[in-house]
Each structure stands twice: as C-alpha cells, then as structure tokens.
Design a protein around this motif. Structure first.
Motif, PDB file in Angstrom:
ATOM      1  N   GLY A  15      -5.488   0.490  -5.305  1.00  0.00           N
ATOM      2  CA  GLY A  15      -5.195  -0.379  -6.424  1.00  0.00           C
ATOM      3  C   GLY A  15      -3.705  -0.375  -6.682  1.00  0.00           C
ATOM      4  O   GLY A  15      -2.928   0.110  -5.876  1.00  0.00           O
ATOM      5  N   ALA A  16      -3.332  -0.916  -7.828  1.00  0.00           N
ATOM      6  CA  ALA A  16      -1.908  -1.016  -8.177  1.00  0.00           C
ATOM      7  C   ALA A  16      -1.317   0.365  -8.422  1.00  0.00           C
ATOM      8  O   ALA A  16      -1.906   1.194  -9.116  1.00  0.00           O
ATOM      9  CB  ALA A  16      -1.724  -1.881  -9.413  1.00  0.00           C
ATOM     10  N   ILE A  17      -0.170   0.613  -7.822  1.00  0.00           N
ATOM     11  CA  ILE A  17       0.559   1.866  -7.983  1.00  0.00           C
ATOM     12  C   ILE A  17       1.777   1.578  -8.858  1.00  0.00           C
ATOM     13  O   ILE A  17       2.488   0.597  -8.641  1.00  0.00           O
ATOM     14  CB  ILE A  17       1.008   2.434  -6.615  1.00  0.00           C
ATOM     15  CG1 ILE A  17      -0.192   2.640  -5.693  1.00  0.00           C
ATOM     16  CG2 ILE A  17       1.797   3.724  -6.787  1.00  0.00           C
ATOM     17  CD1 ILE A  17      -1.248   3.582  -6.199  1.00  0.00           C
ATOM     18  N   THR A  18       1.990   2.438  -9.842  1.00  0.00           N
ATOM     19  CA  THR A  18       3.142   2.251 -10.725  1.00  0.00           C
ATOM     20  C   THR A  18       4.178   3.336 -10.446  1.00  0.00           C
ATOM     21  O   THR A  18       3.852   4.419  -9.958  1.00  0.00           O
ATOM     22  CB  THR A  18       2.735   2.315 -12.212  1.00  0.00           C
ATOM     23  OG1 THR A  18       2.154   3.586 -12.486  1.00  0.00           O
ATOM     24  CG2 THR A  18       1.748   1.212 -12.544  1.00  0.00           C
ATOM     25  N   GLU A  75      -1.198  11.447  -9.357  1.00  0.00           N
ATOM     26  CA  GLU A  75       0.232  11.374  -9.649  1.00  0.00           C
ATOM     27  C   GLU A  75       0.987  12.097  -8.553  1.00  0.00           C
ATOM     28  O   GLU A  75       0.593  13.193  -8.156  1.00  0.00           O
ATOM     29  CB  GLU A  75       0.572  12.037 -10.985  1.00  0.00           C
ATOM     30  CG  GLU A  75       0.137  11.287 -12.194  1.00  0.00           C
ATOM     31  CD  GLU A  75       0.619  11.919 -13.487  1.00  0.00           C
ATOM     32  OE1 GLU A  75       0.626  11.206 -14.493  1.00  0.00           O
ATOM     33  OE2 GLU A  75       0.987  13.117 -13.498  1.00  0.00           O
ATOM     34  N   ARG A  94       0.847  -1.191   0.000  1.00  0.00           N
ATOM     35  CA  ARG A  94       0.000   0.000   0.000  1.00  0.00           C
ATOM     36  C   ARG A  94       0.882   1.241   0.000  1.00  0.00           C
ATOM     37  O   ARG A  94       2.042   1.193   0.396  1.00  0.00           O
ATOM     38  CB  ARG A  94      -0.947   0.004   1.190  1.00  0.00           C
ATOM     39  CG  ARG A  94      -0.251   0.037   2.533  1.00  0.00           C
ATOM     40  CD  ARG A  94      -1.221  -0.225   3.685  1.00  0.00           C
ATOM     41  NE  ARG A  94      -0.534  -0.320   4.942  1.00  0.00           N
ATOM     42  CZ  ARG A  94       0.120  -1.365   5.397  1.00  0.00           C
ATOM     43  NH1 ARG A  94       0.188  -2.455   4.661  1.00  0.00           N
ATOM     44  NH2 ARG A  94       0.702  -1.361   6.564  1.00  0.00           N
ATOM     45  N   SER A 113      -3.831   4.360  -1.103  1.00  0.00           N
ATOM     46  CA  SER A 113      -3.898   3.680  -2.394  1.00  0.00           C
ATOM     47  C   SER A 113      -5.100   2.744  -2.427  1.00  0.00           C
ATOM     48  O   SER A 113      -5.490   2.160  -1.419  1.00  0.00           O
ATOM     49  CB  SER A 113      -2.609   2.908  -2.671  1.00  0.00           C
ATOM     50  OG  SER A 113      -2.365   1.944  -1.675  1.00  0.00           O
ATOM     51  N   ASP A 145      -7.632   8.895  -9.990  1.00  0.00           N
ATOM     52  CA  ASP A 145      -6.233   8.708 -10.366  1.00  0.00           C
ATOM     53  C   ASP A 145      -5.444   9.902  -9.854  1.00  0.00           C
ATOM     54  O   ASP A 145      -5.897  11.046  -9.937  1.00  0.00           O
ATOM     55  CB  ASP A 145      -6.087   8.594 -11.886  1.00  0.00           C
ATOM     56  CG  ASP A 145      -6.579   7.256 -12.399  1.00  0.00           C
ATOM     57  OD1 ASP A 145      -6.449   6.258 -11.673  1.00  0.00           O
ATOM     58  OD2 ASP A 145      -7.095   7.213 -13.531  1.00  0.00           O
ATOM     59  N   LEU A 195       4.974   8.392  -9.056  1.00  0.00           N
ATOM     60  CA  LEU A 195       4.091   7.330  -8.572  1.00  0.00           C
ATOM     61  C   LEU A 195       2.699   7.669  -9.058  1.00  0.00           C
ATOM     62  O   LEU A 195       2.253   8.814  -8.920  1.00  0.00           O
ATOM     63  CB  LEU A 195       4.088   7.281  -7.042  1.00  0.00           C
ATOM     64  CG  LEU A 195       5.373   6.834  -6.369  1.00  0.00           C
ATOM     65  CD1 LEU A 195       5.343   7.187  -4.895  1.00  0.00           C
ATOM     66  CD2 LEU A 195       5.537   5.336  -6.546  1.00  0.00           C
ATOM     67  N   SER A 196       2.009   6.710  -9.658  1.00  0.00           N
ATOM     68  CA  SER A 196       0.669   6.998 -10.150  1.00  0.00           C
ATOM     69  C   SER A 196      -0.243   5.809  -9.927  1.00  0.00           C
ATOM     70  O   SER A 196       0.202   4.669  -9.892  1.00  0.00           O
ATOM     71  CB  SER A 196       0.702   7.389 -11.629  1.00  0.00           C
ATOM     72  OG  SER A 196       1.296   6.369 -12.393  1.00  0.00           O
ATOM     73  N   GLY A 197      -1.525   6.124  -9.772  1.00  0.00           N
ATOM     74  CA  GLY A 197      -2.522   5.091  -9.579  1.00  0.00           C
ATOM     75  C   GLY A 197      -3.728   5.625  -8.833  1.00  0.00           C
ATOM     76  O   GLY A 197      -3.808   6.816  -8.516  1.00  0.00           O
ATOM     77  N   PRO A 198      -4.673   4.735  -8.526  1.00  0.00           N
ATOM     78  CA  PRO A 198      -5.894   5.163  -7.848  1.00  0.00           C
ATOM     79  C   PRO A 198      -5.679   5.347  -6.345  1.00  0.00           C
ATOM     80  O   PRO A 198      -5.039   4.521  -5.694  1.00  0.00           O
ATOM     81  CB  PRO A 198      -6.869   4.022  -8.128  1.00  0.00           C
ATOM     82  CG  PRO A 198      -5.995   2.816  -8.270  1.00  0.00           C
ATOM     83  CD  PRO A 198      -4.723   3.325  -8.896  1.00  0.00           C
TER      84      PRO A 198
END
Length: 136
Positions: free
Chosen positions: A129-132, A91, A60, A127, A89, A100-103
């Motif tokens: 969901g998946a964080i990229t 960033e 997380r 977070s 979403d 770092l980006s994601g929901p």
C-alpha cells in the motif's frame, strides 16, 4: 545528512494495538525504493528518444535484513505474521533522516544456524500500500 551508523537503523512491526515493536537484533538491513516507468514513445517522439509518462508507474518499497532474535515475543510476532500472510503496519526508522511507514507483507523468512553459532534469520518485506515518509 552526515554519516550514520548502520546499527542505528530500526525495523519495527505494528503490534495491532497502535504501537510498534522493534524487530530484534538486525545486523544488516537494506531498503529499496523503486518505481516502474511507463514508456509512451511513438513514431513522432523527438529524435526517437524514449518518452516516459510522469507519475504513471507503480511504486514499491522492499526491506530486507539479517539478524538474531532478542526474545520469544518478537520471534512469535514475525512468525505469526508470516504464517497468517497478513499485511501489517511497519516503520523503518533511519535516525537523522526519517521514518518510512506503511503496510508491508513478509515475503521471505529464513532461519539458519551453524554448529558453533547462534540461530539467525533473514527477512524480506514488500510494500502492500501507500508508504509515507516523515523527516526526523
């Protein structure tokens, strides 16, 4: 990576149309990346040392900040996302490091003001969901 100015870290919220809006006037920011562990230690573990199951824990990210709103649209966007309880979403941009980006969901939104000062806010994101991570 050389030292970075804290003021250069940016927090951006998705505008719903594929773009992002910088959250106004953040003065302090904190990013925390965490991973739970799964303990698989048993009576036959070597020397009774704890053993962990790699890659099995929940990961997380959380982001928090304190700041001043720069304009009414960014204030309205954050406030609406909070009251809707929506996943948006986001960033988090760290210049010279990456994005770092994601929901995320807004888990805390506090407003405060002092008699002789501006109105400030505290925000916390969790977070959802998946964080990229994308290196810059």
């Amino acid at each position: 990576m050389s030292a970075q100015k804290g003021k250069d870290l940016l927090l951006k919220i998705g505008d719903g149309a594929g773009g992002f809006v910088t959250v106004a006037g953040l003065r302090t920011r904190r990013i925390a990346l965490n991973a739970d562990t799964v303990d698989v230690t048993d009576a036959e573990s070597n020397g009774r040392w704890r053993e962990l199951l790699g890659g099995a824990g929940v990961r997380r990210a959380s982001v928090s900040g304190t700041g001043v709103f720069k304009d009414q649209p960014s204030d309205a966007m954050l406030r609406q996302a909070f009251f809707d309880g929506s996943l948006r979403d986001w960033e988090i941009v760290v210049p010279g490091f990456g994005v770092l980006s994601g929901p995320f969901q807004i888990s805390n939104l506090d407003y405060r003001g002092e008699h002789a000062a501006e109105v400030t806010f505290d925000i916390s994101l969790d977070s959802a969901g998946a964080i990229t991570f994308t290196a810059i």
